[in-house]
Scaffold this active site. Structure first.
Site, PDB file in Angstrom:
ATOM      1  N   HIS A   2      15.192 -79.491  51.826  1.00  0.00           N
ATOM      2  CA  HIS A   2      14.625 -80.471  52.923  1.00  0.00           C
ATOM      3  C   HIS A   2      15.028 -80.055  54.308  1.00  0.00           C
ATOM      4  O   HIS A   2      16.121 -79.546  54.399  1.00  0.00           O
ATOM      5  CB  HIS A   2      14.929 -81.737  52.529  1.00  0.00           C
ATOM      6  CG  HIS A   2      16.439 -82.107  52.616  1.00  0.00           C
ATOM      7  ND1 HIS A   2      17.125 -82.696  53.756  1.00  0.00           N
ATOM      8  CD2 HIS A   2      17.230 -82.178  51.612  1.00  0.00           C
ATOM      9  CE1 HIS A   2      18.263 -82.963  53.482  1.00  0.00           C
ATOM     10  NE2 HIS A   2      18.485 -82.484  52.262  1.00  0.00           N
ATOM     11  N   ASP A  30      23.533 -79.565  54.920  1.00  0.00           N
ATOM     12  CA  ASP A  30      22.694 -80.465  54.316  1.00  0.00           C
ATOM     13  C   ASP A  30      21.425 -80.895  55.244  1.00  0.00           C
ATOM     14  O   ASP A  30      21.252 -81.614  56.036  1.00  0.00           O
ATOM     15  CB  ASP A  30      23.337 -81.921  54.209  1.00  0.00           C
ATOM     16  CG  ASP A  30      22.429 -83.025  53.430  1.00  0.00           C
ATOM     17  OD1 ASP A  30      21.520 -82.459  52.646  1.00  0.00           O
ATOM     18  OD2 ASP A  30      22.653 -84.040  53.591  1.00  0.00           O
ATOM     19  N   GLU A  54      13.845 -86.294  52.908  1.00  0.00           N
ATOM     20  CA  GLU A  54      14.668 -86.558  51.757  1.00  0.00           C
ATOM     21  C   GLU A  54      15.733 -87.469  51.924  1.00  0.00           C
ATOM     22  O   GLU A  54      16.314 -88.309  51.300  1.00  0.00           O
ATOM     23  CB  GLU A  54      15.275 -85.094  51.242  1.00  0.00           C
ATOM     24  CG  GLU A  54      16.124 -84.925  50.098  1.00  0.00           C
ATOM     25  CD  GLU A  54      17.604 -85.333  50.194  1.00  0.00           C
ATOM     26  OE1 GLU A  54      18.173 -85.591  49.392  1.00  0.00           O
ATOM     27  OE2 GLU A  54      18.018 -85.256  51.307  1.00  0.00           O
ATOM     28  N   GLU A  55      16.620 -87.367  53.081  1.00  0.00           N
ATOM     29  CA  GLU A  55      17.741 -87.909  53.495  1.00  0.00           C
ATOM     30  C   GLU A  55      17.289 -89.792  53.716  1.00  0.00           C
ATOM     31  O   GLU A  55      18.189 -90.549  53.425  1.00  0.00           O
ATOM     32  CB  GLU A  55      18.202 -87.773  54.922  1.00  0.00           C
ATOM     33  CG  GLU A  55      18.704 -86.260  55.123  1.00  0.00           C
ATOM     34  CD  GLU A  55      20.132 -86.386  54.093  1.00  0.00           C
ATOM     35  OE1 GLU A  55      20.393 -87.259  53.460  1.00  0.00           O
ATOM     36  OE2 GLU A  55      20.432 -85.166  54.267  1.00  0.00           O
ATOM     37  N   GLU A  91      20.584 -77.982  47.781  1.00  0.00           N
ATOM     38  CA  GLU A  91      20.874 -79.096  48.607  1.00  0.00           C
ATOM     39  C   GLU A  91      22.552 -78.814  48.949  1.00  0.00           C
ATOM     40  O   GLU A  91      23.177 -78.085  48.864  1.00  0.00           O
ATOM     41  CB  GLU A  91      21.376 -80.028  47.423  1.00  0.00           C
ATOM     42  CG  GLU A  91      20.255 -81.111  47.384  1.00  0.00           C
ATOM     43  CD  GLU A  91      20.215 -82.167  49.034  1.00  0.00           C
ATOM     44  OE1 GLU A  91      20.954 -81.864  49.847  1.00  0.00           O
ATOM     45  OE2 GLU A  91      19.295 -82.922  49.240  1.00  0.00           O
ATOM     46  N   HIS A 138      27.490 -85.393  56.301  1.00  0.00           N
ATOM     47  CA  HIS A 138      26.760 -86.496  57.196  1.00  0.00           C
ATOM     48  C   HIS A 138      27.353 -86.934  58.493  1.00  0.00           C
ATOM     49  O   HIS A 138      27.294 -87.919  58.911  1.00  0.00           O
ATOM     50  CB  HIS A 138      26.532 -87.658  56.430  1.00  0.00           C
ATOM     51  CG  HIS A 138      25.161 -87.574  55.363  1.00  0.00           C
ATOM     52  ND1 HIS A 138      24.949 -88.529  54.496  1.00  0.00           N
ATOM     53  CD2 HIS A 138      24.536 -86.571  54.925  1.00  0.00           C
ATOM     54  CE1 HIS A 138      23.758 -88.160  53.703  1.00  0.00           C
ATOM     55  NE2 HIS A 138      23.734 -86.806  54.035  1.00  0.00           N
TER      56      HIS A 138
END
EC number: 3.4.-.-
Length: 898
Positions: free
Chosen positions: A139, A151, A183-184, A209, A284
């Site tokens: 993604h 990510d 995706e997130e 991923e 993140h």
């Protein structure tokens, strides 16, 4: 003492040889595991891939945060699309599709989603178009608080390289690439892909991923044995995977999700997740950037190398298609080989050893006992002795049985003491410094290891006060402990086989190996006993001289080390028997040793293989769980896991503990004191391993009230918030957080200067007469994400202009849902949504989300400003870092009732 004597001493079961071998083996294993756990160097031969270009692509993709709900996301989309169009130009079997037509609706247990996709798809037709192809997925969106280097920028950069490679090296099977968006925000891009016809061309997939900040990518999980075979060293130079992570996902231990679940549940495809897993504290956050990635370009190459190998197998090998092979069991060895076999094969192996192992050992022990008895009869010459009961009574009165009992009981006592002390140490961590594993997990593991060694060594070296008859000779102690350890693993293997068969758990493979190697070690010890020349009192290798029975019973009162002859009786031989009661080696004071050579074979069989597997599993488990504490995971899981791995790593050494040098115990004691003191006293966070906190602002647009909220671990949350100027002097409202178990949320009202800009929401809700239906008309402003929260469950929804119905396999549950999320591919959308409800009344909130802020949107035009988040980035302590709490950094809402 001659050369031969020195050589014999060097290979005998004595303190120095045993200690040397044990220390050497453990050091070699630990060092090897630590070294191979690091990233390998990038090779000169890149096998058709271009690492320099991939790293340049990564820097473009991860230049700034680019969530689905941001203008930066459009910039990344256009960059990737241009790269793919250039890469496939001139190849008529390569097709690029900018998918801005796939829309869909789906539901989970708690909410429903309507989503408009902006995936970028590539199809490279294979030579054999009739065979099912393979899907490769990553993604390109990030979260709002991170540039997304791992990510999932590395995954996207890897797919760009694979597209270029397979365009130039046309595969046998068709390759489909889904570089998806959303995706997130809970796997929306993968769902959108299922709405596209190309999703029907593939029967297997590889999803790339990033759940951390780099390092070695891990085979996270797999659906069956067949796709795991694509990760073997035949295809992947440095395979890395363990079935433990797959079992953790299946049992719900890992509270995360990837596109893997959509492809499996929505299309029934077989496949695997390949993901980064180390350094979750930066996941993140702003540290998920190119300059902070663990391993940098080497980390990117590790994913590229693995993906190329796996893709080559999926697109060419028949072994990874067709027969699935059932649930897999797999683990790597030093990153050089991947062992993989079906779970059913392991269960069969376990059953065979559970049945055959004890029978074989019982027969060997019986043969040994019979052989000893026959030798005793031969040596006794046929003279009568005391009867059985008389001898038993004499033994009982003299407490001779205590020594034999202690020889067999000391293993269980040592195990109980070890477990008890480990529990106490765990409790100490949980009460004194429960989050120290967050930054110092290796120190924690060292303290558990040293304690396990000390308790095992000390108990196994406690002598019996009545041991005057050789019942504690080292060879006998070792063999007794080996049998006790075998019985212990047999019990564990029995339980593991039942659980593994019922729940499809493959992580017990260590017990299968452990029980098997212990069976071999015990069998060798018994066979050695059969082959050796035994005396009445013990093994001839212990230095005892043979006596006939009449002489043996006249020995009472002899002193150790005194050479003497027995007084003549009617059974005394004609030739005198000089006897020296000494330790082996012939000199007074020398230590008692065991049989020459056999102990080493038993050590090599029973120790190294188990310690290797346990050590690798310990590092993997700690790396994956140590920094989940900030997410609310219970600390007892981390410390309990470290304790369990430590005990399992030391237990194989128990049979040889009686011949380990006491100075090793002194070293272990020093290590225990130093590591535990450090771990209990040091602050658990650092700039390298910062505490993660979660930010969101909520704006009540009806009352014009803004609240800043930060969620984090309750022990350190207030300390982190105290560094923010806007929170100084403001009353904090702190409550336990329902969405993130184990964490606490504190909120306060910020000054006007820290209120978000361009937060506007207009909507209208009406009720259809005669029907339990309501219509919502929602006008967005500078966003493309809105949602509706319902106080009463709704059972159906329909977005005007959207697709009809709900995606198969993801239907609305019978009890309905209480949240509807709306995602538009265009900005400033006006939504028209109809919903059905059970009752007559319907209340709730209409909300929209905003995710853009000034410092995260450099070079991209946007009107949204979130100064409160800028304050957090500026003033949060260096030992803490912010992440998003939900899809939007800001949520503005209004209430409704109809």
């Amino acid at each position: 003492m001659g050369i031969v004597d020195y050589l014999v001493a060097a290979v005998s079961f004595r303190t120095l040889p045993t200690t040397f071998v044990a220390v050497l083996v453990y050091l070699a294993i630990f060092i090897s595991v630590l070294i191979t756990d690091e990233l390998p160097a990038t090779p000169k031969d890149q096998r058709g891939l271009n690492l320099t270009q991939a790293y340049s692509d990564l820097r473009q993709i991860a230049a700034r945060p680019h969530p689905y709900n941001s203008h930066a996301n459009d910039v990344v989309h256009d960059f990737i699309l241009t790269r793919l169009q250039d890469a496939t130009a001139g190849y008529d079997y390569a097709h690029v599709f900018d998918d801005k037509v796939s829309n869909g609706s789906w539901s989970s247990r708690n909410n429903s989603v309507y989503f408009e996709g902006t995936n970028i798809l590539v199809k490279v037709d294979g030579h054999d178009a009739d065979k099912s192809g393979a899907l490769f997925s990553a993604h390109y969106d990030s979260v709002s608080t991170a540039p997304g280097a791992t990510d999932d920028g590395m995954g996207v950069a890897t797919l760009l390289q694979l597209v270029e490679y397979y365009v130039k090296h046309r595969p046998q099977r068709t390759a489909v690439f889904n570089i998806n968006n959303g995706e997130e925000d809970w796997l929306n891009g993968a769902h959108a892909f299922l709405e596209h016809p190309w999703s029907n061309l593939t029967d297997t997939f590889l999803n790339l991923e990033g759940a951390s900040s780099g390092g070695r990518p891990l085979l996270f999980r797999a659906t069956a044995t067949a796709p795991v075979r694509a990760f073997r060293e035949k295809y992947v130079t440095h395979p890395h995977g363990n079935v433990l992570s797959s079992d953790a996902f299946a049992r719900g231990v890992v509270r995360s999700g990837t596109d893997y679940s959509v492809y499996v549940d929505g299309r029934g495809m077989d496949g695997a997740d390949l993901a980064f897993y180390k350094g979750r504290s930066r996941y993140h956050t702003r540290y998920d950037a190119v300059q902070y990635t663990d391993g940098g370009v080497r980390s990117l190459w590790a994913m590229m190398e693995a993906a190329q190998g796996v893709s080559g197998a999926l697109l060419s090998s028949e072994a990874v298609h067709g027969d699935k092979g059932g649930a897999p069991v797999y683990f790597d060895l030093f990153g050089q080989a991947l062992i993989v076999f079906p779970l059913s094969a392991m269960i069969t192996f376990n059953i065979v050893f559970l049945v055959v192992g004890p029978i074989m050992l019982a027969l060997l022990v019986t043969f040994d006992i019979v052989a000893r008895h026959r030798r005793q009869e031969m040596i006794g010459g046929g003279y009568e002795e005391q009867g059985f009961f008389a001898r038993a009574w004499t033994s009982f009165k003299s407490f001779r049985w205590v020594g034999g009992f202690w020889k067999h009981a000391k293993f269980w006592v040592a195990l109980a003491v070890t477990v008890g002390l480990q529990v106490l140490l765990c409790v100490g961590y949980l009460y004194i410094n429960p989050l120290i594993a967050y930054s110092s997990s290796h120190i924690v593991l060292l303290s558990f290891l040293s304690l396990a060694y000390l308790s095992t060594y000390l108990v196994h070296n406690i002598p019996s006060p009545t041991d005057t008859y050789g019942s504690h000779l080292p060879e006998q102690q070792k063999q007794a402990a080996l049998f006790q350890l075998y019985f212990f693993t047999w019990i564990l293997l029995l339980a593991a086989t039942v659980v593994g068969a019922k729940l499809s758990v493959g992580s017990f493979y260590i017990l299968s190996l452990w029980n098997a190697v212990l069976f071999a070690a015990c069998a060798i010890g018994s066979i050695a006993g059969l082959l050796s020349s035994h005396t009445v009192e013990g093994d001839a290798s212990y230095g005892s001289r043979r006596r006939i029975r009449g002489v043996r019973y006249d020995r009472e009162g002899e002193e150790e080390g005194v050479e003497s002859e027995t007084a003549p009786t009617e059974v005394t031989p004609l030739i005198a028997q000089p006897i020296t009661v000494v330790a082996p080696g012939g000199k007074e004071g020398e230590e008692v040793s065991g049989a020459i050579g056999w102990w080493f074979v038993q050590f090599v069989l029973s120790v190294p293989a188990v310690v290797i597997l346990v050590s690798q599993l310990a590092l993997l488990m700690l790396a994956a769980t140590e920094q989940t504490l900030a997410d609310g995971s219970p600390a007892v899981t981390v410390y309990g896991g470290a304790s369990l791995m430590s005990v399992l790593a030391i237990l194989p050494l128990a049979p040889f503990a009686c011949k380990l040098h006491r100075r090793v115990a002194y070293v272990a004691l020093v290590v225990l004191i130093a590591s535990t003191a450090y771990a209990w006293l040091v602050f658990p966070f650092s700039e390298r391993a910062p505490l993660k906190v979660f930010f969101q602002q909520q704006v009540d647009l009806d009352a014009n009230i803004t609240e800043t909220r930060i969620t984090g671990h309750p022990a350190y949350l207030r300390q982190a918030i105290a560094a923010l100027p806007s929170a100084g002097g403001a009353p904090l409202n702190c409550t336990a957080d329902d969405a993130k178990a184990g964490l606490q949320t504190c909120g306060w009202t910020p000054p006007p200067a820290l209120e978000p800009s361009v937060i506007a929401l207009d909507f209208n809700v009406s009720r259809s007469e005669g029907q339990n239906q309501a219509r919502f008309e929602i006008a967005e402003t500078d966003t493309r994400a809105c949602r509706v929260y319902f106080d009463q469950a709704v059972t159906r929804f329909q977005v005007h202009g959207g697709t009809e119905g709900v995606q198969k396999g993801f239907e609305i549950p019978e009890e309905g849902v209480r949240e509807l999320r709306l995602w538009s591919r265009t900005w400033d959308r006006t939504w028209v949504v109809d919903v059905d409800r059970e009752g007559s009344a319907l209340t709730g909130r209409v909300a929209c989300e905003w995710s853009e802020y000034a410092s995260g949107s450099l070079g991209v035009e946007t009107r949204t400003r979130i100064p409160a988040y800028e304050e957090v980035l500026t003033f949060l302590p260096s030992w803490a870092v912010a992440s998003k709490f939900a899809d939007g950094l800001v949520e503005g809402y209004k209430a409704f009732a109809v």
